[in-house]
Design a protein around this motif. Structure first.
Motif, PDB file in Angstrom:
ATOM      1  N   LEU A  78       0.864  -1.182   0.000  1.00 44.61           N
ATOM      2  CA  LEU A  78       0.000   0.000   0.000  1.00 44.61           C
ATOM      3  C   LEU A  78       0.898   1.229   0.000  1.00 44.61           C
ATOM      4  N   TRP A  79       0.919   1.919  -1.129  1.00 43.24           N
ATOM      5  CA  TRP A  79       1.799   3.060  -1.318  1.00 43.24           C
ATOM      6  C   TRP A  79       3.236   2.636  -1.055  1.00 43.24           C
ATOM      7  N   PHE A  80       3.832   3.164   0.005  1.00 44.92           N
ATOM      8  CA  PHE A  80       5.228   2.840   0.319  1.00 44.92           C
ATOM      9  C   PHE A  80       5.322   1.786   1.415  1.00 44.92           C
ATOM     10  N   ILE A  81       4.173   1.291   1.905  1.00 43.58           N
ATOM     11  CA  ILE A  81       4.167   0.310   2.988  1.00 43.58           C
ATOM     12  C   ILE A  81       4.072  -1.093   2.402  1.00 43.58           C
ATOM     13  N   LYS A  82       5.057  -1.946   2.732  1.00 43.24           N
ATOM     14  CA  LYS A  82       5.038  -3.344   2.294  1.00 43.24           C
ATOM     15  C   LYS A  82       4.875  -4.227   3.524  1.00 43.24           C
ATOM     16  N   LYS A  83       3.845  -5.070   3.509  1.00 43.22           N
ATOM     17  CA  LYS A  83       3.601  -5.970   4.628  1.00 43.22           C
ATOM     18  C   LYS A  83       3.672  -7.408   4.140  1.00 43.22           C
ATOM     19  N   HIS A  84       4.503  -8.204   4.800  1.00 40.51           N
ATOM     20  CA  HIS A  84       4.585  -9.631   4.492  1.00 40.51           C
ATOM     21  C   HIS A  84       3.583 -10.374   5.376  1.00 40.51           C
ATOM     22  N   ILE A  85       2.825 -11.271   4.756  1.00 41.58           N
ATOM     23  CA  ILE A  85       1.751 -11.975   5.444  1.00 41.58           C
ATOM     24  C   ILE A  85       1.861 -13.469   5.138  1.00 41.58           C
ATOM     25  N   ILE A  86       1.549 -14.296   6.119  1.00 42.09           N
ATOM     26  CA  ILE A  86       1.446 -15.745   5.899  1.00 42.09           C
ATOM     27  C   ILE A  86       0.029 -16.157   6.288  1.00 42.09           C
ATOM     28  N   ALA A  87      -0.756 -16.604   5.291  1.00 39.35           N
ATOM     29  CA  ALA A  87      -2.109 -17.104   5.550  1.00 39.35           C
ATOM     30  C   ALA A  87      -2.004 -18.582   5.902  1.00 39.35           C
ATOM     31  N   LYS A  88      -2.672 -18.992   6.998  1.00 38.78           N
ATOM     32  CA  LYS A  88      -2.593 -20.370   7.471  1.00 38.78           C
ATOM     33  C   LYS A  88      -3.981 -20.966   7.585  1.00 38.78           C
ATOM     34  N   SER A  89      -4.070 -22.250   7.278  1.00 40.42           N
ATOM     35  CA  SER A  89      -5.326 -22.986   7.435  1.00 40.42           C
ATOM     36  C   SER A  89      -4.994 -24.381   7.946  1.00 40.42           C
ATOM     37  N   ASP A  90      -5.494 -24.715   9.137  1.00 42.98           N
ATOM     38  CA  ASP A  90      -5.283 -26.034   9.732  1.00 42.98           C
ATOM     39  C   ASP A  90      -6.635 -26.726   9.848  1.00 42.98           C
ATOM     40  N   CYS A  91      -6.739 -27.922   9.272  1.00 41.18           N
ATOM     41  CA  CYS A  91      -8.011 -28.641   9.258  1.00 41.18           C
ATOM     42  C   CYS A  91      -7.835 -30.057   9.780  1.00 41.18           C
ATOM     43  N   ARG A  92      -8.883 -30.546  10.426  1.00 40.86           N
ATOM     44  CA  ARG A  92      -8.935 -31.947  10.867  1.00 40.86           C
ATOM     45  C   ARG A  92     -10.060 -32.628  10.089  1.00 40.86           C
ATOM     46  N   LEU A  93      -9.725 -33.714   9.417  1.00 43.02           N
ATOM     47  CA  LEU A  93     -10.678 -34.426   8.568  1.00 43.02           C
ATOM     48  C   LEU A  93     -10.982 -35.793   9.146  1.00 43.02           C
ATOM     49  N   THR A  94     -12.233 -36.218   9.005  1.00 44.61           N
ATOM     50  CA  THR A  94     -12.612 -37.587   9.347  1.00 44.61           C
ATOM     51  C   THR A  94     -13.080 -38.253   8.068  1.00 44.61           C
ATOM     52  N   ILE A  95     -12.349 -39.288   7.636  1.00 47.17           N
ATOM     53  CA  ILE A  95     -12.632 -39.985   6.382  1.00 47.17           C
ATOM     54  C   ILE A  95     -13.287 -41.318   6.705  1.00 47.17           C
ATOM     55  N   ALA A  96     -14.462 -41.558   6.087  1.00 42.65           N
ATOM     56  CA  ALA A  96     -15.198 -42.806   6.318  1.00 42.65           C
ATOM     57  C   ALA A  96     -14.554 -43.940   5.529  1.00 42.65           C
ATOM     58  N   VAL A  97     -14.562 -45.115   6.127  1.00 42.10           N
ATOM     59  CA  VAL A  97     -14.046 -46.320   5.471  1.00 42.10           C
ATOM     60  C   VAL A  97     -15.215 -47.305   5.367  1.00 42.10           C
ATOM     61  N   PRO A  98     -15.477 -47.983   4.243  1.00 43.33           N
ATOM     62  CA  PRO A  98     -14.643 -48.094   3.043  1.00 43.33           C
ATOM     63  C   PRO A  98     -15.009 -47.127   1.921  1.00 43.33           C
ATOM     64  N   THR A  99     -15.983 -46.216   2.144  1.00 46.77           N
ATOM     65  CA  THR A  99     -16.399 -45.319   1.048  1.00 46.77           C
ATOM     66  C   THR A  99     -15.358 -44.244   0.758  1.00 46.77           C
ATOM     67  N   PHE A 100     -14.511 -43.933   1.723  1.00 48.95           N
ATOM     68  CA  PHE A 100     -13.490 -42.892   1.623  1.00 48.95           C
ATOM     69  C   PHE A 100     -14.102 -41.510   1.331  1.00 48.95           C
ATOM     70  N   ASN A 101     -15.315 -41.279   1.851  1.00 48.06           N
ATOM     71  CA  ASN A 101     -15.918 -39.949   1.810  1.00 48.06           C
ATOM     72  C   ASN A 101     -15.511 -39.192   3.062  1.00 48.06           C
ATOM     73  N   VAL A 102     -15.420 -37.871   2.923  1.00 46.09           N
ATOM     74  CA  VAL A 102     -15.096 -37.036   4.082  1.00 46.09           C
ATOM     75  C   VAL A 102     -16.378 -36.821   4.875  1.00 46.09           C
ATOM     76  N   GLN A 103     -16.417 -37.365   6.108  1.00 45.93           N
ATOM     77  CA  GLN A 103     -17.604 -37.267   6.951  1.00 45.93           C
ATOM     78  C   GLN A 103     -17.674 -35.932   7.683  1.00 45.93           C
ATOM     79  N   LYS A 104     -16.529 -35.478   8.165  1.00 43.46           N
ATOM     80  CA  LYS A 104     -16.507 -34.284   9.021  1.00 43.46           C
ATOM     81  C   LYS A 104     -15.210 -33.537   8.810  1.00 43.46           C
TER      82      LYS A 104
END
Length: 196
Positions: A161-187
């Motif tokens: 922004l103009w003369f201001i430079k900001k370094h940013i790190i976007a983070k996303s942490d997810c926990r998945l529950t995969i059903a077996v044997p269909t291998f669909n993501v339940q939650k």
């Protein structure tokens, strides 16, 4: 005659002082306006990341090496809340099982327009041979009918922004529950943060 000559330098001096004062006042006023804008309208805000969907894209067994690779398709949305574009570099998404890394993929660099958003697709391959140390736990999860995994996405970038430079790190942490044997993501539960 000498009185007239002495009044001319006084007038010039007074005129210079007035002009200098006006210029100084204008500079102070301009600085205050820029500071107010930088702290309000043009303040750098962290981008928001959100996991839109998770799906099992496919399984590829290898009979020669006795491996089973499962491909998980993650769709992430990155929202730029700044009045300048967010230019991000190569990011990385990791796949974890019981705290151990079992897969990874790169997120390609790009640019998100000001006050806009973009969807990123990440294909993660779960390499079952990397779970060898936790094979008993994996077999127990399979018998229980669900496998819990985690994903960690990190996207480094920069907002200018103009003369201001900001370094940013976007983070996303997810926990998945995969059903077996269909291998669909339940939650799925996700936590998204950004580090300025």
């Amino acid at each position: 005659m000498p009185e007239e000559n002495s009044s001319v330098p006084k007038r010039k001096r007074r005129c210079c002082l007035i002009i200098g004062g006006v210029v100084l006042l204008c500079l102070i006023l301009f600085s205050v306006i820029v500071l107010i804008l930088a702290l309000t309208v043009f303040k750098v805000k962290e981008p928001r990341s959100q996991l839109l969907s998770t799906a099992i894209r496919g399984m590829a067994p290898s009979f020669y090496s006795r491996q089973l690779n499962i491909t998980i398709d993650l769709k992430l949305r990155i929202e730029n809340r700044n009045r300048a574009s967010f230019r991000h570099g190569t990011g990385k998404t990791l796949l974890l099982y019981q705290g151990n890394q079992v897969g990874e993929t790169d997120i390609y660099p790009g640019e998100i327009p000001a006050m806009g958003s973009t969807n990123l697709s990440c294909l993660l391959t779960l390499q079952v041979d990397k779970i060898a140390s936790n094979i008993e736990a994996m077999m127990q999860d399979v018998f229980d009918g669900e496998i819990e995994m985690e994903t960690q996405a990190r996207i480094p970038g920069r907002v200018t922004l103009w003369f201001i430079k900001k370094h940013i790190i976007a983070k996303s942490d997810c926990r998945l529950t995969i059903a077996v044997p269909t291998f669909n993501v339940q939650k799925q539960t996700c936590k998204t943060t950004a580090k300025l």
